[in-house]
Design a protein around this motif. Structure first.
Motif, PDB file in Angstrom:
ATOM      1  N   ASP A 136     -38.969  43.810 -13.723  1.00 34.24           N
ATOM      2  CA  ASP A 136     -38.040  43.649 -15.051  1.00 34.24           C
ATOM      3  C   ASP A 136     -37.749  42.006 -15.173  1.00 34.24           C
ATOM      4  OD1 ASP A 136     -36.140  43.200 -17.079  1.00 34.24           O
ATOM      5  OD2 ASP A 136     -34.613  44.384 -16.231  1.00 34.24           O
ATOM      6  N   PHE A 137     -38.526  41.269 -16.081  1.00 30.40           N
ATOM      7  CA  PHE A 137     -38.792  40.005 -16.124  1.00 30.40           C
ATOM      8  C   PHE A 137     -37.375  39.477 -16.714  1.00 30.40           C
ATOM      9  CE2 PHE A 137     -42.773  40.314 -14.933  1.00 30.40           C
ATOM     10  CZ  PHE A 137     -43.105  39.028 -14.266  1.00 30.40           C
ATOM     11  N   SER A 138     -36.428  40.226 -17.478  1.00 27.94           N
ATOM     12  CA  SER A 138     -35.104  39.780 -18.009  1.00 27.94           C
ATOM     13  C   SER A 138     -34.370  39.400 -16.809  1.00 27.94           C
ATOM     14  CB  SER A 138     -34.363  40.924 -18.627  1.00 27.94           C
ATOM     15  OG  SER A 138     -34.067  41.933 -17.988  1.00 27.94           O
TER      16      SER A 138
ATOM     17  N   TYR B 100     -36.565  29.325 -21.806  1.00 33.86           N
ATOM     18  CA  TYR B 100     -36.403  30.664 -22.356  1.00 33.86           C
ATOM     19  C   TYR B 100     -34.991  30.862 -22.501  1.00 33.86           C
ATOM     20  CZ  TYR B 100     -41.456  32.353 -21.383  1.00 33.86           C
ATOM     21  OH  TYR B 100     -42.701  32.099 -21.359  1.00 33.86           O
ATOM     22  N   ALA B 101     -34.443  31.579 -23.039  1.00 36.08           N
ATOM     23  CA  ALA B 101     -33.059  31.989 -23.251  1.00 36.08           C
ATOM     24  C   ALA B 101     -32.573  32.401 -21.965  1.00 36.08           C
ATOM     25  CB  ALA B 101     -32.709  33.016 -24.234  1.00 36.08           C
ATOM     26  N   ASP B 102     -33.399  32.964 -21.235  1.00 37.99           N
ATOM     27  CA  ASP B 102     -32.929  33.367 -19.528  1.00 37.99           C
ATOM     28  C   ASP B 102     -33.528  33.029 -18.498  1.00 37.99           C
ATOM     29  OD1 ASP B 102     -35.258  34.529 -20.053  1.00 37.99           O
ATOM     30  OD2 ASP B 102     -34.471  36.712 -20.016  1.00 37.99           O
ATOM     31  N   LYS B 103     -34.534  32.030 -18.771  1.00 39.54           N
ATOM     32  CA  LYS B 103     -35.258  31.561 -17.850  1.00 39.54           C
ATOM     33  C   LYS B 103     -36.127  30.131 -17.905  1.00 39.54           C
ATOM     34  CE  LYS B 103     -37.933  35.271 -17.206  1.00 39.54           C
ATOM     35  NZ  LYS B 103     -37.397  36.008 -18.370  1.00 39.54           N
ATOM     36  N   VAL B 104     -36.518  29.499 -16.762  1.00 41.92           N
ATOM     37  CA  VAL B 104     -37.443  28.308 -16.922  1.00 41.92           C
ATOM     38  C   VAL B 104     -38.695  28.797 -16.378  1.00 41.92           C
ATOM     39  CG1 VAL B 104     -37.540  25.921 -16.234  1.00 41.92           C
ATOM     40  CG2 VAL B 104     -35.413  26.663 -17.162  1.00 41.92           C
ATOM     41  N   VAL B 105     -39.925  28.206 -16.882  1.00 45.34           N
ATOM     42  CA  VAL B 105     -41.345  28.524 -16.070  1.00 45.34           C
ATOM     43  C   VAL B 105     -41.852  27.098 -16.025  1.00 45.34           C
ATOM     44  CG1 VAL B 105     -43.392  29.451 -16.666  1.00 45.34           C
ATOM     45  CG2 VAL B 105     -41.346  30.859 -17.384  1.00 45.34           C
ATOM     46  N   GLU B 106     -42.315  26.819 -15.019  1.00 44.50           N
ATOM     47  CA  GLU B 106     -43.251  25.844 -14.605  1.00 44.50           C
ATOM     48  C   GLU B 106     -44.638  26.172 -14.386  1.00 44.50           C
ATOM     49  OE1 GLU B 106     -41.212  23.213 -11.508  1.00 44.50           O
ATOM     50  OE2 GLU B 106     -39.956  25.267 -11.485  1.00 44.50           O
ATOM     51  N   LEU B 107     -45.616  25.369 -14.932  1.00 41.84           N
ATOM     52  CA  LEU B 107     -46.817  25.761 -14.868  1.00 41.84           C
ATOM     53  C   LEU B 107     -47.798  24.615 -14.454  1.00 41.84           C
ATOM     54  CD1 LEU B 107     -49.378  27.492 -15.027  1.00 41.84           C
ATOM     55  CD2 LEU B 107     -49.393  27.222 -17.485  1.00 41.84           C
ATOM     56  N   HIS B 108     -48.632  24.588 -13.449  1.00 39.98           N
ATOM     57  CA  HIS B 108     -49.443  23.410 -13.312  1.00 39.98           C
ATOM     58  C   HIS B 108     -51.019  23.960 -13.215  1.00 39.98           C
ATOM     59  CE1 HIS B 108     -50.942  20.315 -10.370  1.00 39.98           C
ATOM     60  NE2 HIS B 108     -52.084  21.142 -10.172  1.00 39.98           N
ATOM     61  N   LEU B 109     -51.718  23.117 -13.855  1.00 42.83           N
ATOM     62  CA  LEU B 109     -53.310  23.455 -13.903  1.00 42.83           C
ATOM     63  C   LEU B 109     -53.967  22.229 -13.618  1.00 42.83           C
ATOM     64  CD1 LEU B 109     -53.263  25.075 -17.448  1.00 42.83           C
ATOM     65  CD2 LEU B 109     -52.923  26.386 -15.494  1.00 42.83           C
TER      66      LEU B 109
ATOM     67  N   MET C  52     -48.249  33.045  -8.697  1.00 42.05           N
ATOM     68  CA  MET C  52     -47.043  32.809  -9.217  1.00 42.05           C
ATOM     69  C   MET C  52     -45.708  32.985  -8.413  1.00 42.05           C
ATOM     70  SD  MET C  52     -46.755  35.761 -12.051  1.00 42.05           S
ATOM     71  CE  MET C  52     -48.439  36.251 -12.392  1.00 42.05           C
ATOM     72  N   GLU C  53     -44.667  32.479  -8.568  1.00 33.81           N
ATOM     73  CA  GLU C  53     -43.532  32.534  -7.704  1.00 33.81           C
ATOM     74  C   GLU C  53     -42.480  33.018  -8.802  1.00 33.81           C
ATOM     75  OE1 GLU C  53     -43.048  28.901  -6.007  1.00 33.81           O
ATOM     76  OE2 GLU C  53     -44.216  29.170  -4.196  1.00 33.81           O
ATOM     77  N   LEU C  54     -41.662  34.081  -8.460  1.00 31.17           N
ATOM     78  CA  LEU C  54     -40.647  34.596  -9.371  1.00 31.17           C
ATOM     79  C   LEU C  54     -39.531  34.578  -8.805  1.00 31.17           C
ATOM     80  CD1 LEU C  54     -42.582  37.706 -10.786  1.00 31.17           C
ATOM     81  CD2 LEU C  54     -42.801  35.617 -11.614  1.00 31.17           C
ATOM     82  N   PHE C  55     -38.461  33.867  -9.115  1.00 31.56           N
ATOM     83  CA  PHE C  55     -37.160  33.642  -8.424  1.00 31.56           C
ATOM     84  C   PHE C  55     -36.149  34.957  -9.139  1.00 31.56           C
ATOM     85  CE2 PHE C  55     -39.687  29.980  -7.899  1.00 31.56           C
ATOM     86  CZ  PHE C  55     -39.767  29.817  -6.645  1.00 31.56           C
ATOM     87  N   GLY C  56     -35.504  35.636  -8.655  1.00 31.50           N
ATOM     88  CA  GLY C  56     -34.512  36.618  -9.363  1.00 31.50           C
ATOM     89  C   GLY C  56     -33.327  36.640  -8.784  1.00 31.50           C
ATOM     90  N   GLU C  57     -32.273  37.461  -9.141  1.00 37.91           N
ATOM     91  CA  GLU C  57     -31.207  38.133  -8.283  1.00 37.91           C
ATOM     92  C   GLU C  57     -31.329  38.708  -7.042  1.00 37.91           C
ATOM     93  OE1 GLU C  57     -27.169  38.030  -7.663  1.00 37.91           O
ATOM     94  OE2 GLU C  57     -27.950  37.061  -9.005  1.00 37.91           O
TER      95      GLU C  57
END
Length: 310
Positions: A132-134, A215-224, A235-240
């Motif tokens: 759930d990406f929200s 985003y309204a509910d998150k921040v995304v960082e990307l390195h190429l 990818m690393e996903l940081f959640g509750e």
């Protein structure tokens, strides 16, 4: 089924091989070549029914056309041959900038599907279906590899990746990352970017691109980048609940808090075939086209460094 390929580079050869394995003798494959590249090897030639070098040698209609020549040629090629079929598979990136006039390709009776193969990997499919990406507050993504190692036997300086005028540059070449980010998390409302040429690679295109998206509910960082000597795509996903590490190169997902590891190993042709099967379903009219030119151009504009997504 009659299929036309425009170009015979490495990705075209892979698609032709996989299409032949999927369809066997029920597919008739024609390749339109410029004549400037190397002749196909014996194995590749065995998958192809006919090679032509002039458009006047083409048949009147095909069941599908694959646009697999260099990125900078996609737009004009699609425009020139859109009367040859009602169904097109366009290799990524769709065009050079994403700001091209797409009005000639908005025919409701035609299909213009743009390749997005990482969506068909086991890792991305699992994340799409199970996470759930929200509930994810931040994402950190990276794709780093060494351009000279991309195509064994080919001088990287001669490839489209090395030249901005041919549609190259890491920001556009690795559009996969922004595609899966938007696929999983949606389109960001604002993006900041830094796109540069910093290494000593003998190219005239950008070799590093760094983005931060809000985003309204998150921040995304990307390195190429094109110059990392160790191939990294994760990818690393940081959640509750936990921190999740999704590794597309090693094909596994790890949960830091749980200590759980999920092995999702597969061969590259497995997910490439999965996408081809989906395209064949679209061509047969049994499912809708879910990644068209309009969507692909929206993503491409992000990769090019547009600050605000439309």
């Amino acid at each position: 089924m009659k299929v036309l390929f425009t170009g015979l580079g490495s990705i075209a050869r892979r698609h032709i091989k996989n299409l032949r394995e999927l369809c066997q003798d029920s597919v008739h494959i024609t390749v339109l070549r410029s004549g400037r590249g190397a002749e196909p090897d014996r194995e590749t030639a065995g998958w192809i029914d006919r090679i032509v070098y002039r458009s006047v040698e083409l048949e009147r209609r095909y069941d599908a056309v694959f646009i697999t020549n260099p990125t900078a040629m996609h737009y004009d090629t699609l425009l020139a041959y859109q009367d040859k079929s009602d169904c097109f598979f366009i290799e990524k990136p769709v065009f050079a900038t994403g700001e091209e006039d797409i009005s000639p390709f908005l025919w409701p009776e035609k299909v213009y599907y743009v390749a997005c193969p990482l969506r068909y990997t086991n890792v991305i499919r699992y994340l799409k279906e199970q996470i759930d990406f929200s509930q994810i507050y931040a994402m950190r993504c990276i794709s780093s590899s060494y351009l000279p190692n991309w195509r064994p036997g080919t001088d990287y300086r001669d490839t489209y990746s090395a030249h901005r005028s041919m549609g190259g540059g890491v920001s556009v070449d690795l559009v996969h990352e922004w595609d899966y980010i938007c696929y999983l998390a949606g389109v960001p409302r604002e993006v900041k970017s830094l796109i540069k040429k910093k290494s000593r690679l003998e190219i005239d295109a950008d070799d590093i691109a760094v983005y931060i998206a809000d985003y309204a509910d998150k921040v995304v960082e990307l390195h190429l980048d094109y110059f990392g000597r160790e191939t990294i795509r994760k990818m690393e996903l940081f959640g509750e609940e936990d921190t999740i590490y999704a590794d597309l190169h090693h094909q596994k997902i790890e949960w830091a808090g749980q200590g759980r590891v999920l092995d999702l190993s597969q061969q590259r042709d497995e997910y490439q075939k999965r996408e081809l099967e989906h395209f064949l379903q679209i061509a047969a009219g049994t499912c809708a086209c879910d990644h068209d030119i309009r969507k692909a151009c929206e993503v491409l504009r992000i990769t090019r460094g547009k600050n605000v997504c439309l």
